[in-house]
Write a protein that holds these residues in place. Sequence first.
Motif, short mmCIF file in Angstrom:
data_model
loop_
_atom_site.label_atom_id
_atom_site.label_comp_id
_atom_site.label_asym_id
_atom_site.label_seq_id
_atom_site.Cartn_x
_atom_site.Cartn_y
_atom_site.Cartn_z
N LYS A 113 4.19 14.44 -10.48
CA LYS A 113 5.05 13.58 -11.29
C LYS A 113 4.98 13.91 -12.77
O LYS A 113 5.53 13.19 -13.60
CB LYS A 113 4.62 12.12 -11.10
N MET A 163 1.42 8.87 0.93
CA MET A 163 1.70 7.50 1.33
C MET A 163 1.15 7.22 2.72
O MET A 163 0.45 6.23 2.96
CB MET A 163 3.23 7.31 1.29
N VAL A 185 0.84 -1.20 0.00
CA VAL A 185 0.00 0.00 0.00
C VAL A 185 0.88 1.25 0.00
O VAL A 185 0.62 2.22 -0.71
CB VAL A 185 -0.95 0.00 1.22
N ALA A 186 1.97 1.20 0.79
CA ALA A 186 2.86 2.35 0.85
C ALA A 186 3.53 2.60 -0.50
O ALA A 186 3.77 3.74 -0.88
CB ALA A 186 3.92 2.14 1.93
N LEU A 187 3.81 1.53 -1.24
CA LEU A 187 4.50 1.67 -2.51
C LEU A 187 3.62 2.26 -3.61
O LEU A 187 4.10 2.62 -4.68
CB LEU A 187 5.03 0.31 -2.98
N LEU A 188 2.29 2.35 -3.35
CA LEU A 188 1.36 2.83 -4.37
C LEU A 188 1.78 4.14 -5.02
O LEU A 188 1.62 4.32 -6.22
CB LEU A 188 -0.02 3.05 -3.74
N VAL A 189 2.28 5.07 -4.23
CA VAL A 189 2.54 6.40 -4.79
C VAL A 189 4.01 6.64 -5.11
O VAL A 189 4.39 7.76 -5.46
CB VAL A 189 2.04 7.52 -3.83
N VAL A 190 4.86 5.62 -4.99
CA VAL A 190 6.29 5.81 -5.29
C VAL A 190 6.45 6.22 -6.75
O VAL A 190 5.96 5.55 -7.65
CB VAL A 190 7.07 4.52 -5.01
N LEU A 210 10.14 11.81 -4.02
CA LEU A 210 9.57 10.78 -3.14
C LEU A 210 9.11 11.41 -1.83
O LEU A 210 8.01 11.14 -1.34
CB LEU A 210 10.60 9.69 -2.89
N VAL A 217 -1.80 4.53 3.84
CA VAL A 217 -1.60 3.44 4.81
C VAL A 217 -2.57 3.58 5.97
O VAL A 217 -3.22 2.62 6.38
CB VAL A 217 -0.13 3.45 5.29
N PRO A 266 2.13 -2.56 -7.39
CA PRO A 266 1.51 -2.14 -6.13
C PRO A 266 0.02 -1.86 -6.29
O PRO A 266 -0.79 -2.39 -5.53
CB PRO A 266 2.28 -0.85 -5.77
#
Lengths: 282, 477
Positions: free
Chosen positions: B412, B465, A119-124, B458, B469, A159
């Motif tokens: 982005k 992020m 879930v955290a990687l979703l917006v990377v 990032l 979560v 993700p």
Amino acid sequence: MSPAARLTGLLTSGAVRIALLLIALVWLTPLAGLLFSSLRTEQDNQASGWWTALTEPRRLSFDNYTALLDNSGITQALGNTVLIAVPATVLVVIIAALAGYAFAWLEFPGRDWIFLLVVALLVVPVQIGLLPVAELFGELGLFGTIPGVVLFHVAYGLPFAVFLLRNYFAEIPREMLEAARLDGGNEWRIFGQLVLPLGRPALASLAIFQFLWVWNDMLVALLFADADSQPLTVALQSEMRQFGSNIGVLAPGAFLSLVIPVIVFFAFQRHFVQGVMAGSVK
Amino acid sequence: MTSVTSPPPPPQPAGSPAPPLPAPRRGTATRRRRTGRGTRPDGRPGVRGRRITSWIFVFPALLLLGALVVYPVVFSIGRSLFDADGDRFVGLGNYTELFADDATLTAIRNSAIWVVVAPAVLTGLGLVLGVLTEKIRWATAFKLVLFLPMAVSFLAAGIIFRLAYEQDPDRGLLNAVATGVHDTFADEAAYPTARAREDAGLTPGPDGSYLSARTAAPGQTLDLGLVGIAPGDLPGEAEPAHGAGSAQAAVDELRGTVWLDFAPGGGGEPGRVDPGESGLPGITVQALAADGETVAATATTAPDGSFALTGLPDGEYTVRLPAGNFAEPYGGVSWLGPAMITPAVIGAYLWIWTGFAVVLIGAGLASLPRDALEAARIDGANEWQIFRRITVPMLAPVLTVVFVTLVINVMKVFDLVYVIAPGPVQEDAAVLATRMWIVSFGGGNDQGMGSALAVLLLLLVIPAMVFNVRRFRRSGS
């Protein structure tokens, strides 16, 4: 309602209709402009705007398109786009479906924590991967190849894909799975014969979103593809330098590149809208 | 529209918005975990065998995520602490350098403009259009048309808008419209090509105007000759100038002729009004007092080019033909120039993303309870009050979701800027993502700085992020 109020109501609703109609026309104009520009000769495009073609439609021809399809660089790039977009879509759907099912219904240590990481990687942003993965691919011999581009797209599509499918699969009634387990089905059969068919709407939305994402990508391929593996977007981008004198290639090329997505759009409207909506977190 | 994340049974209430981050309902999966192990029937593979199966299911995904997403994040953070070649540890040196570098500061400023402008405009536009589409029967078709650009790649959109933003009004649609509107409401300069003949009564002023070479007192006449006008460009009303200045000036007036000091077919003497030479009608003429600034009188030339500046007190005056007579015709807006490039690219972005906002907000509108709106109407509230007091507050969660999603997305943005901005203004248009590209690969080749920029990007999305979560943990466990 008094007659005066009714009249005002009628007038405003008429004004709203006209305004919305105008907005719709404005929204279609850029696409019309691209289409007309792509059907005009280089000289005509240099001399006048595409809208003059409306008064002399006989000057339009498909010559630019036949020239484009004779251009081996462009046709190869179009082929590369297909060779990148199709595997990248299929792989994401398969890998994410497997993982989504495991996160929803199987047990293994750390499962919930790992899923939170997903879930955290979703917006990377993909930018973070460009340099390190380029180095990694260089060592693995994947840099400048179609499989390299595909793998990058798959990884950065995962993700969202895992997240979407895990949540969808989690809503399958538990009784159905328990019944299948009691019937002696192993996890692979349950996955193939129960979960995948039930998950079809989500799988379709995911596939369409991922396909469009990869088909339309330029950034990833700009770095990871070389001259032989570059997709259409990159091939056209390299023609942008001499924009003025290259409209004869750029306009039909751009139109060619958006024909497939637009067909997908009209053929799968509902899934398309849902897929793009759900995927917009990326 | 139902959310993709809801399973076929049970369907979500019709018209509920598809949240970008669909909140899973209290998971059956979680419930199962609590009871699962105890209810395992006999004859099934043991815990160990099932664990192995589970790992096989998740292994491909974890391998790719680990190698191509997680590892790069760690690597980039480490790499950003080293210099361009990666040999020397520089600590936070790259980060301090980022904020000292003009080009990067431009990129940060532009990214800030993007984040402030685009999501707000799109959310507002989506709200207004969403409400308006509720009043028409072809709302679905309208939304489809607005959504269509979402299928188009940024590259194709970039090509489309490069065409539309072309400076030449004969080729670029936007400037064709801009000049059309401008010329409808503003007078065009009459003689854009005209200039003074050297040593023939006029000298160029500093601001594009022309001044008489000598001063004159009331009661005198001045003939002012211009050249550089093609006979075909003369206004139809123009009449021969010969003899126009023959009227005697009164004691409080300055008379004279502005004429085209060129006789078609040759002949004539420069600086003199000869037969066959034409007057220049419609030119503004001013009498400047001795201080060179005060305009004492203004006149416009007649068809034969003659003018009379009247009501002048005694004194010496310079006659001026102001720049407005000769200004270049309006050429439209320089969309792709350094000043307008960021708004221009944002415009293209709006074309692509408005449909997204309209569809999402439209779905939210459809799910509003009808009775609240009806009750307000019966109480005599007008449409604006309903919009302000009921629709917008009730839609707030959807509007937030649209806004946040767009902020993440805008951060982005790369392709559109990279494609639309022509080479020379690329630096003026730069945003963080394009700057990262240029620094790392486009000639800069400074991978330390490039990594620092990627890490900065990032860091900027980390609030999103955390939001994701938290939201997930709240709804999932």
